[in-house]
Design a protein around this motif. Structure first.
Motif, PDB file in Angstrom:
ATOM      1  N   UNK A 127       0.810  -1.218   0.000  1.00  0.00           N
ATOM      2  CA  UNK A 127       0.000   0.000   0.000  1.00  0.00           C
ATOM      3  C   UNK A 127       0.842   1.267   0.000  1.00  0.00           C
ATOM      4  N   UNK A 128       2.053   1.180   0.517  1.00  0.00           N
ATOM      5  CA  UNK A 128       2.939   2.349   0.553  1.00  0.00           C
ATOM      6  C   UNK A 128       3.616   2.603  -0.789  1.00  0.00           C
ATOM      7  N   UNK A 129       3.592   1.614  -1.684  1.00  0.00           N
ATOM      8  CA  UNK A 129       4.314   1.713  -2.952  1.00  0.00           C
ATOM      9  C   UNK A 129       3.399   1.805  -4.167  1.00  0.00           C
ATOM     10  N   UNK A 139       6.190   5.308  -5.123  1.00  0.00           N
ATOM     11  CA  UNK A 139       7.366   4.446  -4.950  1.00  0.00           C
ATOM     12  C   UNK A 139       8.638   5.272  -4.827  1.00  0.00           C
ATOM     13  N   UNK A 140       8.769   6.286  -5.677  1.00  0.00           N
ATOM     14  CA  UNK A 140       9.992   7.112  -5.650  1.00  0.00           C
ATOM     15  C   UNK A 140      10.084   7.917  -4.352  1.00  0.00           C
ATOM     16  N   UNK A 178       2.918  -9.422  -2.538  1.00  0.00           N
ATOM     17  CA  UNK A 178       1.672  -8.739  -2.905  1.00  0.00           C
ATOM     18  C   UNK A 178       1.895  -7.641  -3.943  1.00  0.00           C
ATOM     19  N   UNK A 179       3.169  -7.347  -4.217  1.00  0.00           N
ATOM     20  CA  UNK A 179       3.459  -6.386  -5.279  1.00  0.00           C
ATOM     21  C   UNK A 179       3.103  -6.954  -6.656  1.00  0.00           C
ATOM     22  N   UNK A 227      -4.698  -4.946 -14.801  1.00  0.00           N
ATOM     23  CA  UNK A 227      -4.745  -3.518 -14.515  1.00  0.00           C
ATOM     24  C   UNK A 227      -4.039  -3.166 -13.207  1.00  0.00           C
ATOM     25  N   UNK A 228      -3.384  -4.154 -12.596  1.00  0.00           N
ATOM     26  CA  UNK A 228      -2.691  -3.903 -11.336  1.00  0.00           C
ATOM     27  C   UNK A 228      -1.407  -3.120 -11.596  1.00  0.00           C
ATOM     28  N   UNK A 229      -1.094  -2.202 -10.685  1.00  0.00           N
ATOM     29  CA  UNK A 229       0.068  -1.323 -10.872  1.00  0.00           C
ATOM     30  C   UNK A 229       1.294  -1.785 -10.090  1.00  0.00           C
ATOM     31  N   UNK A 230       1.216  -2.970  -9.473  1.00  0.00           N
ATOM     32  CA  UNK A 230       2.366  -3.464  -8.719  1.00  0.00           C
ATOM     33  C   UNK A 230       3.579  -3.701  -9.577  1.00  0.00           C
TER      34      UNK A 230
END
Length: 298
Positions: free
Chosen positions: A111-113, A125-126, A144-145, A152-155
């Motif tokens: 969730x933080x990334x 992320x940056x 989970x990334x 459509x996931x951005x991990x």
């Protein structure tokens, strides 16, 4: 000629000892030993990594060529087995040996990334990476990334940025990826770029019931509580039963169980408010405070 060799060997031994004392890493290892019950394989692995880095420093000091060791790590094991605590001590060791500029630890999850819309993930992320530079970035439940079933996931974008940083700024950031062993193995299988950049894999075993009892007693001592001998026996039985249940989280589950025992103790004392209390009453956990757990009453 022989005398010169002996002198050189003596000087080298002196340098090793001097380098070791100067680094003060034994202090960190001692703290780790005192902080964590058991986990002998983990502690041995941390000592091995520390020794490698120490000797690597010494080789550089006397002009020997040495490739920079890979410092990125994988910590695998169940929740509550000390992964975050070991990561904190690893940050101290890297700082003392000069492999970390700041020696701090930033702990994050998916969730933080990962963002929730297009263009959101990269800046998130940056920003985390910026805060972590000069230290260690600890990513808990890193698998989970990666969600291959969701196009459509951005991990995947976050992983790509991490890979770039691991390659281009590897001298200023150490990554520790953590999670359940089986899930982490699948994660690495699906991301060979990440796997190839992890130099150290450390597996954290589950605690034994007896080790968890020791951990529980230490937790209570820190809060100025104690178990009676009879309560110790009951609590050990509770631990063995709790370990068989879903969602058991080692030391975390023990802490939660003791919080509930303290609550029951408080209620027991409150209900007997008509009598004079002693200090022993306020600090003692008795079998009744544990036996009222749902594990025993259901």
């Amino acid at each position: 000629m022989i005398q010169d060799t002996i002198q050189k060997q003596t000087a080298l031994k002196f340098n090793i000892q001097q380098e070791y004392e100067k680094s003060d890493i034994q202090t960190v290892i001692d703290i780790l030993e005192n902080e964590l019950i058991g986990l002998k394989p983990v502690k041995n692995r941390i000592r091995e990594i520390s020794a490698l880095l120490l000797i690597d420093n010494l080789r550089k000091n006397i002009g020997l060529t040495s490739a920079n060791p890979s410092l990125n790590m994988s910590f695998t094991g169940s929740p509550g087995t000390g992964k975050t605590t070991v990561a904190l001590r690893m940050a101290d060791i890297l700082y003392k040996l000069g492999y970390s500029r700041k020696g701090h630890l930033i702990t994050v999850t998916r969730d933080d990334l990962v963002g929730q819309y297009i263009g959101h993930t990269a800046p998130k992320t940056r920003e985390v990476l910026k805060k972590a530079m000069g230290g260690i970035l600890f990513i808990d439940e890193a698998y989970y990334l990666y969600k291959p079933d969701n196009e459509r996931d951005y991990g995947a974008e976050a992983i790509e940025i991490l890979l770039q940083v691991m390659e281009n700024q590897r001298d200023d950031l150490v990554l520790i990826l953590a999670g359940y062993k089986d899930k982490m193995e699948k994660f690495y299988d699906s991301n060979p770029g990440l796997s190839s950049r992890i130099g150290n894999h450390v597996d954290f075993p589950d605690y034994s019931p007896e080790e968890l009892l020791k951990i529980g007693k230490i937790m209570l001592e820190e809060q100025q509580y104690q178990l009676t001998k009879e309560a110790e026996i009951v609590f050990l039985d509770y631990i063995k039963k709790r370990m068989q249940k879903p969602l058991f989280a080692n030391a975390r589950s023990i802490r939660n169980a003791l919080d509930r025992a303290r609550m029951r103790q408080a209620n027991r004392i409150f209900e007997s408010a008509d009598r004079i209390l002693t200090k022993a009453d306020l600090v003692t956990i008795v079998p009744e405070d544990i036996l009222k757990s749902s594990l025993f009453t259901n």
